[in-house]
Design an enzyme around this catalytic site. Structure first.
Site, PDB file in Angstrom:
ATOM      1  N   ASP A  73      16.252  37.900 -33.841  1.00 37.27           N
ATOM      2  CA  ASP A  73      17.444  37.056 -33.917  1.00 37.27           C
ATOM      3  C   ASP A  73      17.262  35.982 -34.975  1.00 37.27           C
ATOM      4  O   ASP A  73      16.222  35.330 -35.045  1.00 37.27           O
ATOM      5  CB  ASP A  73      17.715  36.403 -32.563  1.00 37.27           C
ATOM      6  CG  ASP A  73      18.924  35.491 -32.614  1.00 37.27           C
ATOM      7  OD1 ASP A  73      20.046  36.003 -32.718  1.00 37.27           O
ATOM      8  OD2 ASP A  73      18.740  34.250 -32.573  1.00 37.27           O
TER       9      ASP A  73
ATOM     10  N   TYR B  43      19.803  29.095 -40.340  1.00 36.72           N
ATOM     11  CA  TYR B  43      18.399  28.824 -40.056  1.00 36.72           C
ATOM     12  C   TYR B  43      17.613  28.732 -41.369  1.00 36.72           C
ATOM     13  O   TYR B  43      17.466  29.719 -42.087  1.00 36.72           O
ATOM     14  CB  TYR B  43      17.797  29.919 -39.178  1.00 36.72           C
ATOM     15  CG  TYR B  43      18.302  29.958 -37.753  1.00 36.72           C
ATOM     16  CD1 TYR B  43      19.134  28.961 -37.252  1.00 36.72           C
ATOM     17  CD2 TYR B  43      17.962  31.002 -36.903  1.00 36.72           C
ATOM     18  CE1 TYR B  43      19.600  29.001 -35.948  1.00 36.72           C
ATOM     19  CE2 TYR B  43      18.420  31.045 -35.588  1.00 36.72           C
ATOM     20  CZ  TYR B  43      19.247  30.043 -35.125  1.00 36.72           C
ATOM     21  OH  TYR B  43      19.715  30.081 -33.832  1.00 36.72           O
TER      22      TYR B  43
ATOM     23  N   SER C 200      27.891  32.877 -28.905  1.00 39.59           N
ATOM     24  CA  SER C 200      26.858  31.961 -28.433  1.00 39.59           C
ATOM     25  C   SER C 200      27.482  30.661 -27.966  1.00 39.59           C
ATOM     26  O   SER C 200      28.205  30.006 -28.730  1.00 39.59           O
ATOM     27  CB  SER C 200      25.843  31.677 -29.550  1.00 39.59           C
ATOM     28  OG  SER C 200      24.833  30.790 -29.099  1.00 39.59           O
TER      29      SER C 200
ATOM     30  N   LEU D 143      11.748  28.319 -22.984  1.00 40.90           N
ATOM     31  CA  LEU D 143      10.601  27.440 -22.703  1.00 40.90           C
ATOM     32  C   LEU D 143      10.987  25.973 -22.820  1.00 40.90           C
ATOM     33  O   LEU D 143      10.115  25.099 -22.791  1.00 40.90           O
ATOM     34  CB  LEU D 143       9.441  27.750 -23.662  1.00 40.90           C
ATOM     35  CG  LEU D 143       8.847  29.153 -23.561  1.00 40.90           C
ATOM     36  CD1 LEU D 143       7.772  29.351 -24.629  1.00 40.90           C
ATOM     37  CD2 LEU D 143       8.277  29.397 -22.176  1.00 40.90           C
TER      38      LEU D 143
ATOM     39  N   SER E 246       4.412  29.524 -33.069  1.00 39.07           N
ATOM     40  CA  SER E 246       3.828  28.834 -34.220  1.00 39.07           C
ATOM     41  C   SER E 246       2.787  29.694 -34.905  1.00 39.07           C
ATOM     42  O   SER E 246       2.292  29.346 -35.970  1.00 39.07           O
ATOM     43  CB  SER E 246       3.204  27.511 -33.765  1.00 39.07           C
ATOM     44  OG  SER E 246       2.217  27.742 -32.772  1.00 39.07           O
TER      45      SER E 246
ATOM     46  N   GLN F 293       0.021  33.373 -30.480  1.00 34.22           N
ATOM     47  CA  GLN F 293       0.901  32.795 -29.451  1.00 34.22           C
ATOM     48  C   GLN F 293       2.039  33.754 -29.144  1.00 34.22           C
ATOM     49  O   GLN F 293       2.404  33.950 -27.982  1.00 34.22           O
ATOM     50  CB  GLN F 293       1.449  31.463 -29.937  1.00 34.22           C
ATOM     51  CG  GLN F 293       2.348  30.748 -28.918  1.00 34.22           C
ATOM     52  CD  GLN F 293       3.036  29.542 -29.508  1.00 34.22           C
ATOM     53  OE1 GLN F 293       3.832  29.668 -30.440  1.00 34.22           O
ATOM     54  NE2 GLN F 293       2.731  28.373 -28.985  1.00 34.22           N
TER      55      GLN F 293
ATOM     56  N   ASN G 263       2.798  35.416 -25.443  1.00 39.72           N
ATOM     57  CA  ASN G 263       4.037  35.182 -24.709  1.00 39.72           C
ATOM     58  C   ASN G 263       4.833  36.461 -24.494  1.00 39.72           C
ATOM     59  O   ASN G 263       5.522  36.624 -23.474  1.00 39.72           O
ATOM     60  CB  ASN G 263       4.895  34.142 -25.433  1.00 39.72           C
ATOM     61  CG  ASN G 263       4.302  32.742 -25.348  1.00 39.72           C
ATOM     62  OD1 ASN G 263       3.351  32.501 -24.606  1.00 39.72           O
ATOM     63  ND2 ASN G 263       4.838  31.823 -26.120  1.00 39.72           N
TER      64      ASN G 263
END
Length: 313
Positions: A37, A42, A139, A195, A276, A280, A284
């Site tokens: 996504d 962005y 959204s 999160l 990051s 990670q 996750n």
């Protein structure tokens, strides 16, 4: 689509090195993620360009590429919103940056009160017929606009398939109306901020300095206002820390527990996560497929408490 959706969110002034972003995207693929996504805004087009670069050469049939339109990307009234002019010009830019000939899910980033909904849905229908877009999403749309858009989508044969809400253990606002309405309309949820911008990972400790380099150290812009609710309240951070034993019982980290919790809801088709670094991300992503029993779900609610969980804005 994969349950884990990699969100390639970059702010306009984001200074994350290109190679770090590329490594995270490729790490997501290594972890089995097939759904990505992004949005034109962005990184002011940078996110789409890096996503296209990282996924170049990947089998197209294995990927679900999602991007969004509507946020300001240029000055003046034609540089934002969901007008026919802005959408038609924006989609070609997104296709070029992503290096593909079609977008799997093209999402209206926010509802645009200045453009008639008929114009919005007719424009999306043209993109679907032209083969530039396969499916359409929304959204953070008001419930009444979701209902109206779904009716127009049926008339125009637009496959309106998804809605993207902010949703987490702490932020449950969509449960009140959005989830049920979308369930009735056959629209799935792709949840973001699962999160709560890192709060539910447990890295922010009550009474302690915020970790160097974390999002919580820069609260003036970007995600700052959304984090302040939790970071300025030691009681909230204390209760989040009390989730650690529950995560341990389930054999999960706190981050994995929070992601698994979101995916537990029957209305949720996917959870957007960022990272990051690739390690990670891979960690996750292991939350996919984890199922939490009813007792654990109830105990999570007890720990967080009705006064902390946000059910309405």
């Amino acid at each position: 689509m994969s349950e884990i959706v990699y969100g390639n969110l970059l702010y306009p002034q984001d200074d994350t090195p290109d190679e770090t972003v590329l490594a995270c995207i490729r790490g997501a693929r290594d972890a089995g993620v097939t759904t990505f996504d992004t949005a034109d805004i962005y990184g002011m087009f940078r996110s789409e360009s890096l996503l296209g670069r990282a996924l170049a050469g990947e089998p197209r049939e294995e990927l679900v590429l999602c991007t969004k339109v509507g946020m300001p990307t240029a000055g003046g009234p034609n540089g934002r919103g969901l007008s026919r002019k802005h959408v038609l010009e924006s989609v070609d830019g997104s296709l070029r940056r992503l290096r593909v000939d079609h977008i799997d899910v093209y999402t209206a980033h926010r509802y645009d009160p200045d453009t008639p909904l008929e114009e919005v849905m007719w424009t999306f229908s043209e993109l679907v017929r032209a083969g530039k877009v396969l499916y359409v999403g929304m959204s953070e749309w008001p419930v009444e606009s979701i209902v109206e858009a779904a009716a127009l989508a049926r008339e125009l044969h637009v496959p309106l398939v998804s809605h993207m809400p902010r949703y987490s253990m702490l932020w449950r606002v969509p449960e009140a109306e959005v989830f049920k309405t979308c369930d009735d309309l056959g629209i799935g949820q792709i949840s973001y901020f699962t999160l709560e911008q890192g709060v539910l990972t447990g890295k922010y400790l009550p009474g302690a300095d915020r970790p160097a380099g974390s999002r919580g150290t820069a609260l003036k812009g970007g995600r700052g206002p959304l984090m302040r609710r939790w970071l300025d309240a030691d009681d909230a951070l204390t209760r989040v820390q009390e989730l650690a034993p529950l995560a341990g019982e389930a054999g999960l980290s706190m981050a994995q527990l929070a992601i698994a919790w979101v995916l537990q809801h029957a209305s949720v088709a996917g959870a957007v996560i960022g990272a990051s670094g690739p390690e990670q991300l891979r960690h996750n992503a292991q939350a996919s497929g984890c199922r939490l029993d009813a007792d654990l779900m109830a105990r999570i609610d007890q720990v967080l408490g009705a006064d902390l969980i946000v059910h309405s804005e």
